[in-house]
Motif scaffolding. Sequence first.
Motif, PDB file in Angstrom:
ATOM      1  N   VAL A  36       0.836  -1.217   0.000  1.00  0.00           N
ATOM      2  CA  VAL A  36       0.000   0.000   0.000  1.00  0.00           C
ATOM      3  C   VAL A  36       0.865   1.259   0.000  1.00  0.00           C
ATOM      4  CG1 VAL A  36      -1.975  -1.137   1.076  1.00  0.00           C
ATOM      5  CG2 VAL A  36      -0.262  -0.053   2.529  1.00  0.00           C
ATOM      6  N   SER A  37       2.033   1.195   0.641  1.00  0.00           N
ATOM      7  CA  SER A  37       2.935   2.341   0.624  1.00  0.00           C
ATOM      8  C   SER A  37       3.493   2.572  -0.776  1.00  0.00           C
ATOM      9  CB  SER A  37       4.082   2.129   1.613  1.00  0.00           C
ATOM     10  OG  SER A  37       3.618   2.132   2.945  1.00  0.00           O
ATOM     11  N   ALA A  38       3.800   1.492  -1.488  1.00  0.00           N
ATOM     12  CA  ALA A  38       4.289   1.616  -2.862  1.00  0.00           C
ATOM     13  C   ALA A  38       3.229   2.253  -3.751  1.00  0.00           C
ATOM     14  CB  ALA A  38       4.692   0.250  -3.403  1.00  0.00           C
ATOM     15  N   LEU A  39       1.974   1.853  -3.564  1.00  0.00           N
ATOM     16  CA  LEU A  39       0.881   2.469  -4.332  1.00  0.00           C
ATOM     17  C   LEU A  39       0.771   3.958  -4.015  1.00  0.00           C
ATOM     18  CD1 LEU A  39      -1.916  -0.265  -4.034  1.00  0.00           C
ATOM     19  CD2 LEU A  39      -0.559   0.302  -6.057  1.00  0.00           C
ATOM     20  N   ALA A  40       0.948   4.305  -2.752  1.00  0.00           N
ATOM     21  CA  ALA A  40       0.868   5.709  -2.352  1.00  0.00           C
ATOM     22  C   ALA A  40       2.003   6.519  -2.978  1.00  0.00           C
ATOM     23  CB  ALA A  40       0.915   5.826  -0.833  1.00  0.00           C
ATOM     24  N   VAL A  41       3.194   5.932  -3.055  1.00  0.00           N
ATOM     25  CA  VAL A  41       4.317   6.615  -3.704  1.00  0.00           C
ATOM     26  C   VAL A  41       3.982   6.884  -5.168  1.00  0.00           C
ATOM     27  CG1 VAL A  41       6.694   6.321  -4.521  1.00  0.00           C
ATOM     28  CG2 VAL A  41       6.112   5.753  -2.156  1.00  0.00           C
ATOM     29  N   MET A  42       3.458   5.866  -5.848  1.00  0.00           N
ATOM     30  CA  MET A  42       3.127   6.020  -7.266  1.00  0.00           C
ATOM     31  C   MET A  42       2.027   7.051  -7.487  1.00  0.00           C
ATOM     32  SD  MET A  42       3.206   2.001  -8.414  1.00  0.00           S
ATOM     33  CE  MET A  42       4.641   0.981  -8.086  1.00  0.00           C
ATOM     34  N   ALA A  43       1.145   7.191  -6.499  1.00  0.00           N
ATOM     35  CA  ALA A  43       0.034   8.136  -6.634  1.00  0.00           C
ATOM     36  C   ALA A  43       0.426   9.566  -6.283  1.00  0.00           C
ATOM     37  CB  ALA A  43      -1.126   7.693  -5.738  1.00  0.00           C
ATOM     38  N   SER A  44       1.498   9.755  -5.515  1.00  0.00           N
ATOM     39  CA  SER A  44       1.815  11.087  -5.005  1.00  0.00           C
ATOM     40  C   SER A  44       3.143  11.655  -5.494  1.00  0.00           C
ATOM     41  CB  SER A  44       1.822  11.073  -3.465  1.00  0.00           C
ATOM     42  OG  SER A  44       2.820  10.190  -2.981  1.00  0.00           O
ATOM     43  N   VAL A  45       3.982  10.824  -6.075  1.00  0.00           N
ATOM     44  CA  VAL A  45       5.320  11.256  -6.471  1.00  0.00           C
ATOM     45  C   VAL A  45       5.496  11.086  -7.975  1.00  0.00           C
ATOM     46  CG1 VAL A  45       7.797  10.841  -6.164  1.00  0.00           C
ATOM     47  CG2 VAL A  45       6.255  10.641  -4.209  1.00  0.00           C
ATOM     48  N   ASP A  46       6.114  12.055  -8.621  1.00  0.00           N
ATOM     49  CA  ASP A  46       6.400  11.946 -10.050  1.00  0.00           C
ATOM     50  C   ASP A  46       7.263  10.722 -10.318  1.00  0.00           C
ATOM     51  OD1 ASP A  46       5.010  14.268 -10.409  1.00  0.00           O
ATOM     52  OD2 ASP A  46       6.801  15.551 -10.485  1.00  0.00           O
ATOM     53  N   SER A  47       7.019  10.044 -11.424  1.00  0.00           N
ATOM     54  CA  SER A  47       7.697   8.782 -11.714  1.00  0.00           C
ATOM     55  C   SER A  47       9.220   8.924 -11.760  1.00  0.00           C
ATOM     56  CB  SER A  47       7.198   8.202 -13.037  1.00  0.00           C
ATOM     57  OG  SER A  47       7.428   9.110 -14.102  1.00  0.00           O
ATOM     58  N   GLY A  48       9.707  10.092 -12.152  1.00  0.00           N
ATOM     59  CA  GLY A  48      11.148  10.296 -12.201  1.00  0.00           C
ATOM     60  C   GLY A  48      11.790  10.339 -10.838  1.00  0.00           C
ATOM     61  N   ARG A  49      10.971  10.442  -9.799  1.00  0.00           N
ATOM     62  CA  ARG A  49      11.496  10.517  -8.436  1.00  0.00           C
ATOM     63  C   ARG A  49      11.169   9.263  -7.631  1.00  0.00           C
ATOM     64  NH1 ARG A  49       9.475  16.784  -7.656  1.00  0.00           N
ATOM     65  NH2 ARG A  49      11.008  17.697  -9.092  1.00  0.00           N
ATOM     66  N   TRP A  50      10.721   8.225  -8.301  1.00  0.00           N
ATOM     67  CA  TRP A  50      10.484   6.957  -7.620  1.00  0.00           C
ATOM     68  C   TRP A  50      11.815   6.301  -7.286  1.00  0.00           C
ATOM     69  CZ3 TRP A  50       6.239   4.320 -11.163  1.00  0.00           C
ATOM     70  CH2 TRP A  50       5.060   5.065 -11.075  1.00  0.00           C
ATOM     71  N   PRO A  51      11.816   5.372  -6.329  1.00  0.00           N
ATOM     72  CA  PRO A  51      13.035   4.609  -6.056  1.00  0.00           C
ATOM     73  C   PRO A  51      13.446   3.797  -7.287  1.00  0.00           C
ATOM     74  CG  PRO A  51      11.439   4.342  -4.273  1.00  0.00           C
ATOM     75  CD  PRO A  51      10.720   5.024  -5.400  1.00  0.00           C
ATOM     76  N   SER A  52      14.724   3.467  -7.359  1.00  0.00           N
ATOM     77  CA  SER A  52      15.200   2.585  -8.418  1.00  0.00           C
ATOM     78  C   SER A  52      14.722   1.166  -8.136  1.00  0.00           C
ATOM     79  CB  SER A  52      16.721   2.614  -8.483  1.00  0.00           C
ATOM     80  OG  SER A  52      17.267   2.067  -7.289  1.00  0.00           O
ATOM     81  N   THR A  53      14.907   0.270  -9.098  1.00  0.00           N
ATOM     82  CA  THR A  53      14.496  -1.125  -8.902  1.00  0.00           C
ATOM     83  C   THR A  53      15.166  -1.733  -7.680  1.00  0.00           C
ATOM     84  OG1 THR A  53      14.159  -1.414 -11.287  1.00  0.00           O
ATOM     85  CG2 THR A  53      14.430  -3.414  -9.966  1.00  0.00           C
ATOM     86  N   GLY A  54      16.466  -1.472  -7.537  1.00  0.00           N
ATOM     87  CA  GLY A  54      17.180  -1.998  -6.378  1.00  0.00           C
ATOM     88  C   GLY A  54      16.665  -1.437  -5.070  1.00  0.00           C
ATOM     89  N   GLN A  55      16.294  -0.164  -5.074  1.00  0.00           N
ATOM     90  CA  GLN A  55      15.772   0.456  -3.856  1.00  0.00           C
ATOM     91  C   GLN A  55      14.379  -0.052  -3.523  1.00  0.00           C
ATOM     92  OE1 GLN A  55      16.248   4.523  -5.063  1.00  0.00           O
ATOM     93  NE2 GLN A  55      18.241   4.748  -4.065  1.00  0.00           N
ATOM     94  N   TRP A  56      13.547  -0.298  -4.546  1.00  0.00           N
ATOM     95  CA  TRP A  56      12.242  -0.924  -4.295  1.00  0.00           C
ATOM     96  C   TRP A  56      12.436  -2.264  -3.595  1.00  0.00           C
ATOM     97  CZ3 TRP A  56       8.006   1.621  -4.130  1.00  0.00           C
ATOM     98  CH2 TRP A  56       7.619   2.558  -5.079  1.00  0.00           C
ATOM     99  N   LEU A  57      13.338  -3.094  -4.140  1.00  0.00           N
ATOM    100  CA  LEU A  57      13.562  -4.432  -3.583  1.00  0.00           C
ATOM    101  C   LEU A  57      14.148  -4.352  -2.175  1.00  0.00           C
ATOM    102  CD1 LEU A  57      14.970  -6.287  -6.736  1.00  0.00           C
ATOM    103  CD2 LEU A  57      12.681  -6.495  -5.742  1.00  0.00           C
ATOM    104  N   ALA A  58      15.071  -3.408  -1.979  1.00  0.00           N
ATOM    105  CA  ALA A  58      15.665  -3.243  -0.649  1.00  0.00           C
ATOM    106  C   ALA A  58      14.609  -2.804   0.356  1.00  0.00           C
ATOM    107  CB  ALA A  58      16.797  -2.219  -0.702  1.00  0.00           C
ATOM    108  N   ALA A  59      13.735  -1.882  -0.058  1.00  0.00           N
ATOM    109  CA  ALA A  59      12.677  -1.412   0.830  1.00  0.00           C
ATOM    110  C   ALA A  59      11.691  -2.531   1.156  1.00  0.00           C
ATOM    111  CB  ALA A  59      11.938  -0.235   0.200  1.00  0.00           C
ATOM    112  N   LEU A  60      11.383  -3.371   0.164  1.00  0.00           N
ATOM    113  CA  LEU A  60      10.506  -4.516   0.414  1.00  0.00           C
ATOM    114  C   LEU A  60      11.129  -5.457   1.433  1.00  0.00           C
ATOM    115  CD1 LEU A  60       8.144  -6.441  -0.101  1.00  0.00           C
ATOM    116  CD2 LEU A  60       9.359  -7.262  -2.139  1.00  0.00           C
ATOM    117  N   GLY A  61      12.393  -5.816   1.213  1.00  0.00           N
ATOM    118  CA  GLY A  61      13.069  -6.706   2.161  1.00  0.00           C
ATOM    119  C   GLY A  61      13.168  -6.104   3.545  1.00  0.00           C
ATOM    120  N   GLY A  62      13.483  -4.802   3.607  1.00  0.00           N
ATOM    121  CA  GLY A  62      13.591  -4.141   4.901  1.00  0.00           C
ATOM    122  C   GLY A  62      12.263  -4.060   5.621  1.00  0.00           C
ATOM    123  N   THR A  63      11.190  -3.799   4.869  1.00  0.00           N
ATOM    124  CA  THR A  63       9.861  -3.711   5.482  1.00  0.00           C
ATOM    125  C   THR A  63       9.435  -5.050   6.055  1.00  0.00           C
ATOM    126  OG1 THR A  63       9.229  -1.966   3.923  1.00  0.00           O
ATOM    127  CG2 THR A  63       7.446  -3.084   5.086  1.00  0.00           C
TER     128      THR A  63
END
Length: 295
Positions: free
Chosen positions: A136-163
């Motif tokens: 749900v947090s990832a969906l919120a990022v996509m809804a509120s942040v411009d796509s150019g400012r999203w995390p990179s693929t590695g950062q998405w995966l790191a955030a998932l593992g960390g969460t």
Amino acid sequence: MGNLIKAEFRKTLSLNTWWVLLIPLALVAFWLTFAWGSLTNDFADFLGSKDARELTEMVGLDPSQIPVGLLALAHGVNIAQLVPALFGVFALAGEYRSKTITTTFLTAPNRVSALTAKMLTYVAWGAIYGVVSFGVSALAVMASVDSGRWPSTGQWLAALGGTVLASVLVTLFGIGFGAVLRSVPLAVVLLMVWFLIVENVLVIAFWGWGDVRILGGILPNGTANGIVGGIAADAFGFNSLNLPDSVDSGSQLILQLTAGAPGVLSWWASALIFFAWTILFFGLGWAGNQKRDIT
């Protein structure tokens, strides 16, 4: 052991607690991430201003390459992880309150088996809560942040593992905390007051006291937040291990608050320290329940 784990899952699924707590988890994770994402969507533009650019250059940041969505996600999942901690409180403290702990212990070969099955079951529940929180947090990022400012693929995966890791650990922490106190109301109140108020006040109040600022990197809430917040801090060079002395303490606090983890050392250091807190409380709860009277 398989039958004991199956029994634990049936026990939790027969109650409303697991899905009732999913509602605030999803709401908190989504709306806090969305709100922070909306506020920081123009963060890169702000960092392009003259004064802020000087600060970013001191810490080696490139404003045009900062995926501020990672900051928003860290804030959302860090607050939401209080929910699996509360869920863990009900694991043993709730059974003492409802008197079902007697049946749990008497139907298992021994208490070690019963507590091990409960631990493994709640590891799975913690992972489920972590996946939902991240989703749900990832969906919120996509809804509120411009796509150019999203995390990179590695950062998405790191955030998932960390969460997921943080959610599992806070669930086990909650089990141990509740087991030590053996009172759901007391454990819930103390956990929320400490995590949301007391520790944050201590960290901010003592921030300017030299080495005392490390409180946020060693206390339970700070280290739990520091797992995902540390990933954000590491990505931007905001952690306490690599901030140069040229950055004053006030600016350091602002930068680390931006990453959602004031005093964070690094994500891996936070994970190890909070794991130690988890082992401490879970161990105390485990030891206390080995000989505790259940009649």
